[in-house]
Enzyme design. Sequence first.
Site, PDB file in Angstrom:
ATOM      1  N   LYS A 199      60.568   9.994  20.663  1.00 52.77           N
ATOM      2  CA  LYS A 199      59.372   9.187  20.913  1.00 52.77           C
ATOM      3  C   LYS A 199      58.913   8.632  19.587  1.00 52.77           C
ATOM      4  O   LYS A 199      59.414   9.033  18.543  1.00 52.77           O
ATOM      5  CB  LYS A 199      58.270  10.030  21.559  1.00 52.77           C
ATOM      6  CG  LYS A 199      58.038  11.385  20.891  1.00 52.77           C
ATOM      7  CD  LYS A 199      57.014  12.227  21.637  1.00 52.77           C
ATOM      8  CE  LYS A 199      57.552  12.957  22.837  1.00 52.77           C
ATOM      9  NZ  LYS A 199      56.952  12.613  24.097  1.00 52.77           N
ATOM     10  N   ARG A 200      57.942   7.698  19.621  1.00 52.49           N
ATOM     11  CA  ARG A 200      57.393   7.234  18.356  1.00 52.49           C
ATOM     12  C   ARG A 200      56.837   8.405  17.558  1.00 52.49           C
ATOM     13  O   ARG A 200      56.382   9.390  18.132  1.00 52.49           O
ATOM     14  CB  ARG A 200      56.288   6.195  18.619  1.00 52.49           C
ATOM     15  CG  ARG A 200      56.819   4.847  19.057  1.00 52.49           C
ATOM     16  CD  ARG A 200      57.682   4.215  17.981  1.00 52.49           C
ATOM     17  NE  ARG A 200      56.897   3.910  16.806  1.00 52.49           N
ATOM     18  CZ  ARG A 200      56.303   2.748  16.591  1.00 52.49           C
ATOM     19  NH1 ARG A 200      56.428   1.763  17.454  1.00 52.49           N
ATOM     20  NH2 ARG A 200      55.600   2.541  15.499  1.00 52.49           N
ATOM     21  N   LYS A 258      51.667  13.576  18.409  1.00 48.68           N
ATOM     22  CA  LYS A 258      52.875  13.955  19.166  1.00 48.68           C
ATOM     23  C   LYS A 258      53.549  15.188  18.564  1.00 48.68           C
ATOM     24  O   LYS A 258      54.425  15.789  19.163  1.00 48.68           O
ATOM     25  CB  LYS A 258      53.846  12.774  19.241  1.00 48.68           C
ATOM     26  CG  LYS A 258      53.275  11.587  20.027  1.00 48.68           C
ATOM     27  CD  LYS A 258      54.277  10.450  20.124  1.00 48.68           C
ATOM     28  CE  LYS A 258      53.703   9.175  20.721  1.00 48.68           C
ATOM     29  NZ  LYS A 258      53.628   9.185  22.192  1.00 48.68           N
ATOM     30  N   LYS A 267      61.345  11.017  32.641  1.00 50.90           N
ATOM     31  CA  LYS A 267      62.783  10.697  32.576  1.00 50.90           C
ATOM     32  C   LYS A 267      63.594  11.974  32.403  1.00 50.90           C
ATOM     33  O   LYS A 267      64.649  12.146  33.013  1.00 50.90           O
ATOM     34  CB  LYS A 267      63.056   9.733  31.415  1.00 50.90           C
ATOM     35  CG  LYS A 267      62.398   8.370  31.598  1.00 50.90           C
ATOM     36  CD  LYS A 267      62.348   7.536  30.303  1.00 50.90           C
ATOM     37  CE  LYS A 267      61.337   6.407  30.463  1.00 50.90           C
ATOM     38  NZ  LYS A 267      60.934   5.810  29.172  1.00 50.90           N
ATOM     39  N   HIS A 279      45.549   2.565  27.995  1.00 51.74           N
ATOM     40  CA  HIS A 279      46.705   3.430  27.700  1.00 51.74           C
ATOM     41  C   HIS A 279      46.467   4.445  26.604  1.00 51.74           C
ATOM     42  O   HIS A 279      47.408   5.118  26.186  1.00 51.74           O
ATOM     43  CB  HIS A 279      47.914   2.599  27.293  1.00 51.74           C
ATOM     44  CG  HIS A 279      48.461   1.741  28.381  1.00 51.74           C
ATOM     45  ND1 HIS A 279      49.461   2.151  29.221  1.00 51.74           N
ATOM     46  CD2 HIS A 279      48.109   0.502  28.786  1.00 51.74           C
ATOM     47  CE1 HIS A 279      49.734   1.189  30.086  1.00 51.74           C
ATOM     48  NE2 HIS A 279      48.918   0.170  29.844  1.00 51.74           N
ATOM     49  N   THR A 322      55.911   9.071  29.435  1.00 52.98           N
ATOM     50  CA  THR A 322      56.839   8.664  30.490  1.00 52.98           C
ATOM     51  C   THR A 322      58.210   9.259  30.208  1.00 52.98           C
ATOM     52  O   THR A 322      58.989   9.478  31.130  1.00 52.98           O
ATOM     53  CB  THR A 322      56.934   7.128  30.590  1.00 52.98           C
ATOM     54  OG1 THR A 322      57.017   6.594  29.265  1.00 52.98           O
ATOM     55  CG2 THR A 322      55.727   6.556  31.279  1.00 52.98           C
TER      56      THR A 322
HETATM   57  C1  26V Z   1      48.152  -0.435  19.590  1.00 56.78           C
HETATM   58  C2  26V Z   1      48.327  -1.492  18.734  1.00 56.78           C
HETATM   59  C3  26V Z   1      47.279  -1.777  17.772  1.00 56.78           C
HETATM   60  C4  26V Z   1      47.413  -3.123  17.157  1.00 56.78           C
HETATM   61  C5  26V Z   1      48.782  -3.439  16.732  1.00 56.78           C
HETATM   62  C6  26V Z   1      49.740  -3.395  17.880  1.00 56.78           C
HETATM   63  C7  26V Z   1      49.490  -2.260  18.782  1.00 56.78           C
HETATM   64  C8  26V Z   1      50.445  -1.945  19.727  1.00 56.78           C
HETATM   65  C9  26V Z   1      50.246  -0.870  20.579  1.00 56.78           C
HETATM   66  C10 26V Z   1      49.101  -0.121  20.511  1.00 56.78           C
HETATM   67  C11 26V Z   1      48.800   1.017  21.420  1.00 56.78           C
HETATM   68  C12 26V Z   1      49.917   1.553  22.115  1.00 56.78           C
HETATM   69  C13 26V Z   1      49.409   2.429  23.204  1.00 56.78           C
HETATM   70  C14 26V Z   1      50.518   3.089  23.947  1.00 56.78           C
HETATM   71  O1  26V Z   1      51.692   2.785  23.801  1.00 56.78           O
HETATM   72  N1  26V Z   1      50.133   4.014  24.787  1.00 56.78           N
HETATM   73  C15 26V Z   1      51.081   4.780  25.547  1.00 56.78           C
HETATM   74  O2  26V Z   1      51.156   4.193  26.838  1.00 56.78           O
HETATM   75  C16 26V Z   1      52.099   4.863  27.648  1.00 56.78           C
HETATM   76  C17 26V Z   1      52.201   4.096  28.950  1.00 56.78           C
HETATM   77  O3  26V Z   1      50.997   4.169  29.635  1.00 56.78           O
HETATM   78  C18 26V Z   1      51.678   6.308  27.868  1.00 56.78           C
HETATM   79  O4  26V Z   1      52.663   6.957  28.626  1.00 56.78           O
HETATM   80  C19 26V Z   1      51.522   7.012  26.531  1.00 56.78           C
HETATM   81  O5  26V Z   1      51.007   8.298  26.715  1.00 56.78           O
HETATM   82  C20 26V Z   1      50.593   6.214  25.631  1.00 56.78           C
HETATM   83  O6  26V Z   1      50.565   6.766  24.331  1.00 56.78           O
END
Ligand code: 26V
Length: 790
Positions: free
Chosen positions: A523-524, A529, A635, A337, A631
């Site tokens: 968004k976050r 971003k 929406k 992702h 995503t």
């Molecule tokens: C990384 C980490 C690192 C350790 C601590 C917990 C944690 C939690 C999440 C993440 C990475 C998050 C990656 C993410 O959310 N990617 C997003 O995924 C979406 C669905 O595929 C996509 O639409 C977004 O572009 C992408 O940023």
Amino acid sequence: MFYSKEELTERFKERFGQMEKRDNAAAYSSMASIVQEFVEERRNMTHALYKESNEKQLYYISLEFLLGRMLRSNLSNLGAYEVASDVLRDAGFSLEEIEEQEVDPGLGNGGLGRLAACFMDSLASLGLPGHGYAIRYRGGLFTQHIEDGFQKESPVHWITKHDQWDVRHEELAVEVPFYGKLIKHEDGAVEHEDAIWVKAVPYDMPIVGGNSGPVNTLRLWQAEPCGRPLPVGVDKGQYEAATAEISDRLYPDDSYDEGKLLRLKQQYFLCSASLQAIFNEGGFPVKELPEHVAIQINDTHPAMAIPELMRILMDGHGLTWDAAWAITTRTISYTNHTILEEAMEKWDQWLLKELVPRIYDIIEEIDRRFKATLPGGLNEKERHKLAVLDEKQVKMAVLAVVGSYKVNGVASLHTEILKKREMKELYAIFPEKFHNKTNGITHRRWLIQANPELTELITESIGDQWKREPERLAELAHYGADTALLRDFQAVKRLKKNQLIQAVKAAGDNAIDPDSIFDIQIKRFHGYKRQLMNILHVRMLHDRIRNDATFRPHPRTFFFGGKAAPSYHFAKQVIKMIHAVAQQVNSDPVARKYLHVVFIEDYNVSHAEKLIPAAEVSEQISTASKEASGTGNMKFMMNGALTLGTVDGANVEIFEAIGEDNAFVFGLSAEQVMRFEAEGDYRPAEVLEEDAQIRQLIAELEAGELSDGAANAELVIRQLGAEEDPFFVLRDLNSYALAHERMVEAYGDQLAWQGMAWTNVAHSGIFSSDRTIQQYSDDVWDLGRFRLKV
Ligand code: 26V
């Protein structure tokens, strides 16, 4: 079929009558428990049906499921929203009001978690046997409060407030081993001695789809102490505290460096419990696992499912390495992702070795065997990229690729970048594994439930078959020139804008002009971003309004919403800056006629459901190449907002679907960004030299004007200056401003604008997660469809 009005009235009266206080909370509880029991029964029937059929099951393992509220979604998917609404009205309640009683369980950070939730909805709606496995965190993502413009965090314990949609299943608990030491026998058998065991208790939540399909299961594991004797020297109190901690809270997505040990415990706890449960379901010879089970891992977070499956097959079922490996690599598949370096998980080897010795042992062997198969002639860099174990670390993405049979990116640009750059070496070895699955969103939650008015208008035009087959929204294209229809469409948008205004008013902002253009970025918060670029541009507009009496643009309201990870100081400064600019703009007697800035505190799924239908402009402005898919972009388009965005992630496919003239596209391409990054020759100073307006903006920033004092903008200034503007904010700012100008001009011709918006809706069907899930099923999981006969 759900209950008739009479039946539901009776049931509701009975429950509500037993409540101590007869208020909205009691009405919510009464209705929710009726629905919960109804779907729970369907879930049990579905489970029996699946077992009896012996057909292949999918398990989607994810550290995050960002579900949002359940009552509306379940009622709507059951086709029972109206009847529940009527029953409540007769009892003196409004369904819309009582819904607000439900805590929005924030068991996810953002896109990755919300995607998992959309996938659950689509699996059930398509009648596919797919289930989620996750952790039952006591606290979801923190609550955001804004104090003096600064983000403050506080923990939320949703479970204590939550009317439970999930049911505890003590009898299905399993035990997960941590620590201890390995004893290896001569015949190859391995024993794990002195382990500390943690009990994993499942809570099963029914997942109801639309189309009266089966009811699948989302299983949430809770960590608890178990009854086994503790190894000598382990303190009982400490053990109990450490156990409870495992399912205590969700990690914010930047805290990879903090509390690593706990995050690792969560990952192994989830993988081990889930795999054991899959084997306990049983019903087939172990060697036939890949014919009966598909396991999808959502990013590398659950990648320990690979060595865990090896462990169970070898230590539990006595299979040889080769037999176990053949099974594992036909059962597990992996979705990537992100390409952001900092989000690529790496674990210290010593940590794994200590915490999960057998797992580490297996990873070591995977690495050894894989390295032995590598072709000669690889250079040093290539060998590093291909190493599972490298520089005293375990690289989870390499492990995930090596141990899976399929690997996918989440939008076509993203998958290409994986193949050509990030995972180039792995792709050269396993070209057949890589594929693209562009993300999707459930049109049930994001259109049918969030925007019933637009849903009705669509149905009046093309009938309601599109609800089952969202690609049929394309039929709307035939009506794109129907002026009367476009007027109605405009009226729906107006209504949704007014509803949003009412909601924001309740939160204290009275000044939103319904005639202004609703421009939304939710968004976050993250550097890539580029919320920073958005707010700098707002400030540029403010300057122009002040300095040029002839510049009187169409009024605009800029909405922002999102959380910054607690230790991401840069992102928190951007939040502060948005509040500082909001303060200036909103209190300026001249400017406030043209500009208004709103920050939505504690943005979550429920807020998104109100914001997106009201949006006219969708800000999707990530630095090209950085946003894997996005995503939110889908929406918004589905609700008739026009995208103002870069050629990044799934924006690319959105632009392809609607044609670039139905969007406002700007900025560097992914290729240009990657070239700058490779060559290291982007010089923000050169942009400043050329552009007086941007220069002035930076000067204001340095003078502390945009942030209530310079100190608050220190990291922003540093990033734009000394850190060479890593996200190309200054470089794209001008082209961003021009895109805004094109947008405002287009808005002036409302009929044409509505036509463009209509085109967006008409081509949004391919972004339904039903399409995505069907593709996964066809190309990766190979699932059969079910119908529940009741
Ligand atoms: C990384 C980490 C690192 C350790 C601590 C917990 C944690 C939690 C999440 C993440 C990475 C998050 C990656 C993410 O959310 N990617 C997003 O995924 C979406 C669905 O595929 C996509 O639409 C977004 O572009 C992408 O940023």
